[in-house]
Design a protein around this motif. Structure first.
Motif, PDB file in Angstrom:
ATOM      1  N   ARG A 154       0.817  -1.197   0.000  1.00 21.90           N
ATOM      2  CA  ARG A 154       0.000   0.000   0.000  1.00 21.90           C
ATOM      3  C   ARG A 154       0.861   1.262   0.000  1.00 21.90           C
ATOM      4  NH1 ARG A 154      -5.423   1.266   3.067  1.00 21.90           N
ATOM      5  NH2 ARG A 154      -5.922  -0.506   1.777  1.00 21.90           N
ATOM      6  N   MET A 155       1.942   1.251   0.773  1.00 31.00           N
ATOM      7  CA  MET A 155       2.844   2.407   0.812  1.00 31.00           C
ATOM      8  C   MET A 155       3.460   2.645  -0.567  1.00 31.00           C
ATOM      9  SD  MET A 155       4.693   1.511   4.434  1.00 31.00           S
ATOM     10  CE  MET A 155       5.574   2.980   4.964  1.00 31.00           C
ATOM     11  N   LEU A 156       3.867   1.561  -1.217  1.00 33.89           N
ATOM     12  CA  LEU A 156       4.488   1.688  -2.539  1.00 33.89           C
ATOM     13  C   LEU A 156       3.479   2.188  -3.565  1.00 33.89           C
ATOM     14  CD1 LEU A 156       6.578  -1.614  -2.516  1.00 33.89           C
ATOM     15  CD2 LEU A 156       7.512   0.711  -2.457  1.00 33.89           C
ATOM     16  N   ARG A 157       2.238   1.738  -3.417  1.00 35.87           N
ATOM     17  CA  ARG A 157       1.186   2.102  -4.364  1.00 35.87           C
ATOM     18  C   ARG A 157       0.780   3.556  -4.201  1.00 35.87           C
ATOM     19  NH1 ARG A 157      -1.779  -2.418  -3.220  1.00 35.87           N
ATOM     20  NH2 ARG A 157      -3.190  -1.252  -1.896  1.00 35.87           N
ATOM     21  N   THR A 158       0.601   3.992  -2.952  1.00 32.50           N
ATOM     22  CA  THR A 158       0.111   5.351  -2.715  1.00 32.50           C
ATOM     23  C   THR A 158       1.224   6.380  -2.721  1.00 32.50           C
ATOM     24  OG1 THR A 158       0.358   5.096  -0.332  1.00 32.50           O
ATOM     25  CG2 THR A 158      -1.797   4.523  -1.263  1.00 32.50           C
ATOM     26  N   GLY A 159       2.470   5.925  -2.609  1.00 32.36           N
ATOM     27  CA  GLY A 159       3.574   6.877  -2.541  1.00 32.36           C
ATOM     28  C   GLY A 159       3.754   7.476  -1.156  1.00 32.36           C
ATOM     29  N   GLU A 160       2.929   7.044  -0.180  1.00 36.52           N
ATOM     30  CA  GLU A 160       3.155   7.473   1.206  1.00 36.52           C
ATOM     31  C   GLU A 160       4.171   6.522   1.803  1.00 36.52           C
ATOM     32  OE1 GLU A 160      -0.655   7.823   3.263  1.00 36.52           O
ATOM     33  OE2 GLU A 160      -1.455   8.710   1.429  1.00 36.52           O
ATOM     34  N   LEU A 161       5.437   6.919   1.680  1.00 32.86           N
ATOM     35  CA  LEU A 161       6.518   5.975   1.938  1.00 32.86           C
ATOM     36  C   LEU A 161       7.006   5.965   3.371  1.00 32.86           C
ATOM     37  CD1 LEU A 161       8.518   6.603  -1.350  1.00 32.86           C
ATOM     38  CD2 LEU A 161       6.883   4.781  -0.914  1.00 32.86           C
ATOM     39  N   GLY A 162       6.396   6.795   4.218  1.00 30.25           N
ATOM     40  CA  GLY A 162       6.777   6.778   5.624  1.00 30.25           C
ATOM     41  C   GLY A 162       8.122   7.422   5.902  1.00 30.25           C
ATOM     42  N   VAL A 163       8.481   8.429   5.091  1.00 26.93           N
ATOM     43  CA  VAL A 163       9.713   9.170   5.359  1.00 26.93           C
ATOM     44  C   VAL A 163       9.343  10.335   6.267  1.00 26.93           C
ATOM     45  CG1 VAL A 163      11.583  10.530   4.372  1.00 26.93           C
ATOM     46  CG2 VAL A 163      10.701   8.561   3.120  1.00 26.93           C
ATOM     47  N   SER A 164      10.024  10.455   7.390  1.00 24.39           N
ATOM     48  CA  SER A 164       9.695  11.522   8.326  1.00 24.39           C
ATOM     49  C   SER A 164      10.003  12.883   7.719  1.00 24.39           C
ATOM     50  CB  SER A 164      10.484  11.340   9.615  1.00 24.39           C
ATOM     51  OG  SER A 164      10.233  12.434  10.459  1.00 24.39           O
ATOM     52  N   SER A 165       9.141  13.877   8.016  1.00 22.06           N
ATOM     53  CA  SER A 165       9.411  15.230   7.524  1.00 22.06           C
ATOM     54  C   SER A 165      10.446  15.922   8.412  1.00 22.06           C
ATOM     55  CB  SER A 165       8.110  16.038   7.486  1.00 22.06           C
ATOM     56  OG  SER A 165       7.477  15.966   8.741  1.00 22.06           O
ATOM     57  N   ASN A 166      10.714  15.341   9.573  1.00 20.76           N
ATOM     58  CA  ASN A 166      11.710  15.902  10.478  1.00 20.76           C
ATOM     59  C   ASN A 166      13.096  15.300  10.190  1.00 20.76           C
ATOM     60  OD1 ASN A 166      13.282  16.721  12.577  1.00 20.76           O
ATOM     61  ND2 ASN A 166      11.954  15.925  14.202  1.00 20.76           N
TER      62      ASN A 166
END
Lengths: 129, 113
Positions: free
Chosen positions: A54-66
């Motif tokens: 799901r992360m790969l598909r949506t592009g929400e890769l869980g990289v922190s903005s901090n």
């Protein structure tokens, strides 16, 4: 003693609120007490595979903005046209794909009839930072 | 896909909440990271009731330690524990989806993870 004794390296690992939680169709997050160790392992592995897909598909890769919560970036690598090859997104995708690959191998061991996600491909070659 | 959890037997509530899929072995090896994780758990789990104890099994080199990767939280009452379970299940912890189950208190106290 519930008082923090020292400064933490980063903020809390908890995300979201009770209104905002992960929902993976067909995969409830509350599991029965009486599962065998293998069933439990298979279930958690499968859940992680679904989550990564799901992360790969949506592009929400869980990289922190901090930036403080991220590890240091490697030296940039460019192709002949001057385009950066090892961007944060590329590196994170390749990390997630290789984690998913390990879990898929694990699933095959636990259940030889396991069907990996449709977008899964075994790695052909590795991108090295 | 796969295992049909919905048809598995009903979940019975106990005082001990087991949190799964939150930490990896590598994270638990590092002392600082372990302390950080413990603090994150204490802080969040304390919001839903009185926490009596927390167990986070840590890996030991060349030893098969049971329960590594799981976190156990013992509450003062079943109702506190159930409240925590309802609030925490499906939340994310370090980008991983939190899976919950109730754990047998006798096994917990005998450290049978």
């Amino acid at each position: 003693n519930l008082e923090p004794r020292r400064k933490k390296k980063r903020g809390s690992r908890w995300e979201g609120t009770e209104q905002d939680r992960a929902f993976i169709p067909g995969m409830p997050t509350t599991i029965p007490t009486n599962m065998s160790k293998d069933q439990e392992k298979a279930y958690l592995t499968q859940l992680r595979i679904e989550q990564i897909s799901r992360m790969l598909r949506t592009g929400e890769l869980g990289v922190s903005s901090n930036p403080e919560e991220r590890s240091p970036s490697p030296e940039p690598i460019y192709d002949s046209a001057g385009k950066r090859l090892n961007t944060r997104e590329v590196r994170q995708r390749s990390k997630l794909e290789s984690e998913r690959h390990q879990h898929v191998l694990e699933m095959f061991k636990l259940n030889p009839e396991y069907k990996p996600p449709p977008d899964y491909k075994p790695p052909a070659n590795k991108i090295v930072d | 896909p796969g295992l049909n959890i919905a048809e598995a037997s009903k979940v019975s509530v106990t005082e001990v909440l087991c949190l799964l899929n939150m930490v990896t072995e590598e994270e638990l090896v590092d002392d600082e990271e372990y302390e950080d994780i413990l603090e994150d758990i204490k802080e969040e789990c304390g919001k839903y009731g009185t926490v009596r104890s927390i167990e986070i099994p840590r890996p030991i080199p060349n030893v098969e330690v049971p329960g590594v990767g799981k976190i156990f939280v013992e509450y003062a009452s079943k109702s506190d524990c159930q409240k925590a379970q309802q609030q925490l299940t499906g939340r994310k912890f370090a980008h991983r989806v939190v899976v919950t189950t109730f754990y047998d208190p006798d096994k917990y106290h005998r450290r049978q993870f």
